[in-house]
Write a protein that holds these residues in place. Structure first.
Motif, PDB file in Angstrom:
ATOM      1  N   LEU A 201       0.754  -1.323   0.355  1.00  0.00           N
ATOM      2  CA  LEU A 201      -0.036   0.373   0.245  1.00  0.00           C
ATOM      3  C   LEU A 201       0.981   1.216  -0.032  1.00  0.00           C
ATOM      4  O   LEU A 201      -0.167   2.338  -0.637  1.00  0.00           O
ATOM      5  N   SER A 202       1.843   1.421   0.444  1.00  0.00           N
ATOM      6  CA  SER A 202       2.937   2.403   0.932  1.00  0.00           C
ATOM      7  C   SER A 202       4.007   2.772  -0.256  1.00  0.00           C
ATOM      8  O   SER A 202       4.655   3.375   0.193  1.00  0.00           O
ATOM      9  N   LYS A 203       3.381   2.277  -1.571  1.00  0.00           N
ATOM     10  CA  LYS A 203       5.143   2.500  -2.862  1.00  0.00           C
ATOM     11  C   LYS A 203       3.964   3.329  -3.668  1.00  0.00           C
ATOM     12  O   LYS A 203       3.281   4.632  -3.710  1.00  0.00           O
ATOM     13  N   GLY A 204       3.633   3.374  -4.868  1.00  0.00           N
ATOM     14  CA  GLY A 204       2.786   3.947  -5.698  1.00  0.00           C
ATOM     15  C   GLY A 204       1.020   3.791  -5.375  1.00  0.00           C
ATOM     16  O   GLY A 204       0.658   4.933  -6.020  1.00  0.00           O
ATOM     17  N   LEU A 205       0.758   3.541  -4.427  1.00  0.00           N
ATOM     18  CA  LEU A 205      -0.626   3.512  -4.051  1.00  0.00           C
ATOM     19  C   LEU A 205      -0.821   5.059  -2.906  1.00  0.00           C
ATOM     20  O   LEU A 205      -1.565   5.530  -2.556  1.00  0.00           O
ATOM     21  N   CYS A 206       0.342   5.081  -2.054  1.00  0.00           N
ATOM     22  CA  CYS A 206       0.864   6.403  -1.325  1.00  0.00           C
ATOM     23  C   CYS A 206       0.340   6.178  -0.136  1.00  0.00           C
ATOM     24  O   CYS A 206       0.678   7.313   1.105  1.00  0.00           O
ATOM     25  N   ALA A 207       0.213   5.215   0.806  1.00  0.00           N
ATOM     26  CA  ALA A 207      -0.416   4.867   1.814  1.00  0.00           C
ATOM     27  C   ALA A 207       1.286   4.889   2.443  1.00  0.00           C
ATOM     28  O   ALA A 207       1.999   4.084   2.151  1.00  0.00           O
ATOM     29  N   PRO A 208       1.205   5.704   4.386  1.00  0.00           N
ATOM     30  CA  PRO A 208       2.012   5.820   4.543  1.00  0.00           C
ATOM     31  C   PRO A 208       2.936   4.705   5.114  1.00  0.00           C
ATOM     32  O   PRO A 208       4.445   4.142   5.363  1.00  0.00           O
ATOM     33  N   VAL A 209       1.968   3.069   5.416  1.00  0.00           N
ATOM     34  CA  VAL A 209       2.425   2.154   5.946  1.00  0.00           C
ATOM     35  C   VAL A 209       1.469   0.799   5.331  1.00  0.00           C
ATOM     36  O   VAL A 209       0.278   1.324   4.879  1.00  0.00           O
ATOM     37  N   VAL A 239      -6.060   2.941  12.623  1.00  0.00           N
ATOM     38  CA  VAL A 239      -5.418   4.286  11.765  1.00  0.00           C
ATOM     39  C   VAL A 239      -4.254   4.508  10.958  1.00  0.00           C
ATOM     40  O   VAL A 239      -4.694   5.252   9.562  1.00  0.00           O
ATOM     41  N   LEU A 240      -3.998   3.500  10.542  1.00  0.00           N
ATOM     42  CA  LEU A 240      -2.851   2.844   9.097  1.00  0.00           C
ATOM     43  C   LEU A 240      -4.052   2.230   8.389  1.00  0.00           C
ATOM     44  O   LEU A 240      -3.353   2.201   6.664  1.00  0.00           O
ATOM     45  N   ALA A 241      -4.442   1.330   8.948  1.00  0.00           N
ATOM     46  CA  ALA A 241      -5.640   0.877   7.487  1.00  0.00           C
ATOM     47  C   ALA A 241      -6.479   1.726   6.607  1.00  0.00           C
ATOM     48  O   ALA A 241      -6.700   1.415   5.759  1.00  0.00           O
ATOM     49  N   ALA A 242      -7.087   2.718   7.334  1.00  0.00           N
ATOM     50  CA  ALA A 242      -7.877   3.797   7.087  1.00  0.00           C
ATOM     51  C   ALA A 242      -6.726   4.486   5.753  1.00  0.00           C
ATOM     52  O   ALA A 242      -8.034   4.968   4.847  1.00  0.00           O
ATOM     53  N   ALA A 243      -6.005   4.776   5.902  1.00  0.00           N
ATOM     54  CA  ALA A 243      -4.738   5.157   4.072  1.00  0.00           C
ATOM     55  C   ALA A 243      -5.249   4.174   3.338  1.00  0.00           C
ATOM     56  O   ALA A 243      -4.498   3.969   2.572  1.00  0.00           O
ATOM     57  N   GLY A 244      -4.875   2.855   3.586  1.00  0.00           N
ATOM     58  CA  GLY A 244      -4.823   1.849   2.802  1.00  0.00           C
ATOM     59  C   GLY A 244      -5.997   1.085   2.243  1.00  0.00           C
ATOM     60  O   GLY A 244      -6.253   1.226   1.026  1.00  0.00           O
ATOM     61  N   ILE A 245      -6.899   1.646   2.888  1.00  0.00           N
ATOM     62  CA  ILE A 245      -8.583   1.574   2.395  1.00  0.00           C
ATOM     63  C   ILE A 245      -8.832   3.135   0.955  1.00  0.00           C
ATOM     64  O   ILE A 245      -9.223   2.213   0.341  1.00  0.00           O
ATOM     65  N   VAL A 246      -8.471   4.440   1.538  1.00  0.00           N
ATOM     66  CA  VAL A 246      -7.666   5.013   0.487  1.00  0.00           C
ATOM     67  C   VAL A 246      -7.180   4.789  -1.249  1.00  0.00           C
ATOM     68  O   VAL A 246      -7.615   4.876  -2.026  1.00  0.00           O
ATOM     69  N   ALA A 247      -6.524   4.198  -0.267  1.00  0.00           N
ATOM     70  CA  ALA A 247      -5.195   3.994  -2.038  1.00  0.00           C
ATOM     71  C   ALA A 247      -6.562   2.582  -2.531  1.00  0.00           C
ATOM     72  O   ALA A 247      -5.915   2.802  -3.771  1.00  0.00           O
ATOM     73  N   LEU A 248      -6.335   2.403  -2.190  1.00  0.00           N
ATOM     74  CA  LEU A 248      -8.097   0.750  -2.917  1.00  0.00           C
ATOM     75  C   LEU A 248      -8.580   2.236  -3.656  1.00  0.00           C
ATOM     76  O   LEU A 248      -9.041   1.329  -4.840  1.00  0.00           O
ATOM     77  N   GLU A 249      -9.830   2.192  -2.806  1.00  0.00           N
ATOM     78  CA  GLU A 249     -10.441   2.954  -3.350  1.00  0.00           C
ATOM     79  C   GLU A 249     -10.271   4.123  -4.481  1.00  0.00           C
ATOM     80  O   GLU A 249     -10.769   4.477  -5.388  1.00  0.00           O
ATOM     81  N   GLN A 250      -9.593   4.831  -3.651  1.00  0.00           N
ATOM     82  CA  GLN A 250      -9.359   5.908  -5.301  1.00  0.00           C
ATOM     83  C   GLN A 250      -7.532   6.136  -5.852  1.00  0.00           C
ATOM     84  O   GLN A 250      -7.125   6.692  -6.918  1.00  0.00           O
TER      85      GLN A 250
END
Length: 346
Positions: A201-209, A239-250
């Motif tokens: 999630l933390s490469k091209g999908l931009c999530a922090p972790v 708190v971290l997974a929330a960014a991963g969800i945005v990564a998959l959605e957007q």
């Protein structure tokens, strides 16, 4: 603050504003107890994208790959992988140091694949002098082969070969969404044949972790125990997974923008006297370019001069650079990078 164009890797990406907002308002619980609703949702979404039964949120792709090997293999057994594979080159020897798993490396072809005949010949028989072959690992996209893509048909053939001999197939799909974008197919088409798959999630999908490891329910149940053993139980990780969800959605739907910019960057760099392609035109978001022999400078020296101009690039060999496109690199940044290389080499 001075502007920096950072092309060293897509791991340098920062979370988007939407990710920061989602992280701030994430509903959380104790994930070790399975009670973090945001983590649970991310794992469900990831498994659906990969065509697997369920998933497991882990701290990194390296952890995901290590867990997969430790579940599939016992101590003294063998994992077969490419000699340029990430698990072999860049994961600190963890599968051997922590798992006691023997690594058998085979030549990667220029496209990142491993010849089926090489795989067939590498699988051990019943000789008690040899380790037992348990696992094949593929990488998609393939980093050190230039960000190349493995298609679903090849992966299916490897999966059939593995299963015919009683082995499992793990897919290091750190950038599988880039591969899917390049091939215009859903990522599940590229992971269907694998018994397990991890993606970042933390490469091209931009999530922090974070990464997600996906597979069958039985596999993930065992993987969850190994994650705990490795210290990977992260409690209120929503708190971290929330960014991963945005990564998959957007973020997954926009990766072709990075690929387009990579092609433009390659076109510009390859026209500069003193530079030449290391792997040809990029298939995804990575550009590898080398200095011609007549250039006396090393890649490290050129990279230092570029850094003084606000351009950061990766150095992979004495004469070779890796430049990785991502969300935070614009069309203007690409043109500035080409101009900076031209100036440094003039």
């Amino acid at each position: 603050m001075e502007k920096i164009i950072d092309l060293r890797s897509d791991t340098v990406t920062h979370p988007t504003p939407a990710m920061r907002e989602a992280m701030a308002r994430a509903e959380v619980g104790d994930d070790v107890y399975g009670e973090d609703p945001t983590v649970n949702r991310l794992e469900e979404m990831a498994a659906e994208r990969m065509g697997k039964e369920t998933g497991l949120f882990v701290a990194s792709g390296t952890m995901g790959n290590l867990i997969a090997v430790l579940v599939h293999c016992q101590r003294g057994e063998e994992a077969i992988m490419g000699h340029l594979g990430h698990t072999f080159l860049f994961e600190a020897g963890g599968v051997s140091a922590l798992g006691g798993v023997f690594v058998n490396t085979l030549p990667n072809q220029p496209d990142g694949s491993i010849a089926l005949s090489d795989l067939e010949n590498a699988i051990r028989g019943a000789d008690i002098h040899q380790p037992i072959s348990r696992l094949i690992i593929l990488e998609n996209t393939h980093n050190r082969c230039g960000g190349t893509v493995l298609d679903g048909e090849y992966t299916r053939r490897v999966g059939e070969l593995a299963h015919r001999h009683g082995l499992k197939l793990h897919l290091d799909g750190a950038r599988i969404f880039n591969a899917a974008a390049a091939l215009h197919v859903p990522p599940s088409e590229l992971s269907d044949a694998a018994d397990s798959v991890t993606f970042c999630l933390s490469k091209g999908l931009c999530a922090p972790v974070g990464s997600v490891l996906c597979g069958s329910r039985d596999f993930i149940a065992r993987a969850r125990r190994v994650r705990k053993m490795l210290g990977g139980g992260m409690r209120q990780a929503g708190v971290l997974a929330a960014a991963g969800i945005v990564a998959l959605e957007q973020m997954t739907a926009r990766l072709e923008e990075d690929h387009r910019r990579a092609r433009r960057l390659a076109e510009g760099l390859f026209q500069i006297p003193g530079l030449q392609p290391a792997f040809g035109m990029p298939q995804t978001n990575m550009v590898f370019v080398s200095l011609r022999e007549e250039i006396a400078k090393t890649a490290k020296e050129v990279a230092e001069e570029l850094s003084q101009r606000g351009i950061r690039v990766g150095v992979t060999a004495s004469k070779t650079f890796r430049l990785v496109l991502h969300y935070w690199i614009s069309d203007e940044d690409v043109e500035e990078t080409i101009a900076a290389f031209r100036a440094v080499l003039s």
